[in-house]
Design an enzyme around this catalytic site. Sequence first.
Site, mmCIF file in Angstrom:
data_model
loop_
_atom_site.group_PDB
_atom_site.id
_atom_site.type_symbol
_atom_site.label_atom_id
_atom_site.label_comp_id
_atom_site.label_asym_id
_atom_site.label_seq_id
_atom_site.Cartn_x
_atom_site.Cartn_y
_atom_site.Cartn_z
ATOM 1 N N ALA A 5 0.820 -1.207 0.000
ATOM 2 C CA ALA A 5 0.000 0.000 0.000
ATOM 3 C C ALA A 5 0.859 1.264 0.000
ATOM 4 C CB ALA A 5 -0.917 0.011 1.221
ATOM 5 N N GLU A 9 -0.419 -9.718 0.811
ATOM 6 C CA GLU A 9 -1.783 -10.056 1.220
ATOM 7 C C GLU A 9 -2.668 -10.353 0.003
ATOM 8 O OE1 GLU A 9 -2.538 -8.055 5.483
ATOM 9 O OE2 GLU A 9 -2.007 -6.615 3.910
ATOM 10 N N GLY A 63 0.734 -5.222 1.657
ATOM 11 C CA GLY A 63 -0.536 -5.454 0.979
ATOM 12 C C GLY A 63 -0.374 -6.264 -0.294
ATOM 13 N N GLU A 101 5.253 -4.184 7.526
ATOM 14 C CA GLU A 101 4.534 -3.086 8.180
ATOM 15 C C GLU A 101 5.005 -2.815 9.604
ATOM 16 O OE1 GLU A 101 1.444 -5.014 5.404
ATOM 17 O OE2 GLU A 101 3.238 -5.591 6.478
#
Length: 164
Positions: free
Chosen positions: A37, A80, A77, A100
């Site tokens: 992200a 993910e 992300g 993260e």
Amino acid sequence: SLAVLQALEDGLKKADADPSVKAVMICGENGKFSAGADIRGFSSPKRRGVGLGPIVSLIESSEKPVVAAIEGVALGGGLEVALGCHYRIAHVKARMGLPEVTIGLLPGAEGTQRLPRLIGVPAALDMITTGKHITAAEALKLGLVDEIVEENTIEAAIRLANKV
């Protein structure tokens, strides 16, 4: 970015609705799957549009096989998204991780649930709590990816999609 999330949602819904589509392959561009992200968006007071978590769930719930073609990096992300796919193929030089924690965050798109289911709690906890990146070879050994290739990852992912 929100544009990428929207494109993923639109593409998945279109593929699921089209009976001629038998499988879906998700890849990045320019030799990178996804670095995750854009953290600049985290400080926006109000974001509009679709979130990453629902997109990953949409991928996972697809009735058609979804294959991730991981090149370069699949971080945060991006990993993910790959975790939501039914199959994952990685280039031998790819690296994966959930970094993260290194900026004080936890994975927010259910990576903390999907990763332990896939590779077991001890290995997942190590990745989640340290932010460590792993190589494609280690990912294969852990069961994070189904196959690693030295050739064109996208072509290998398409072959796997056609096979399944």
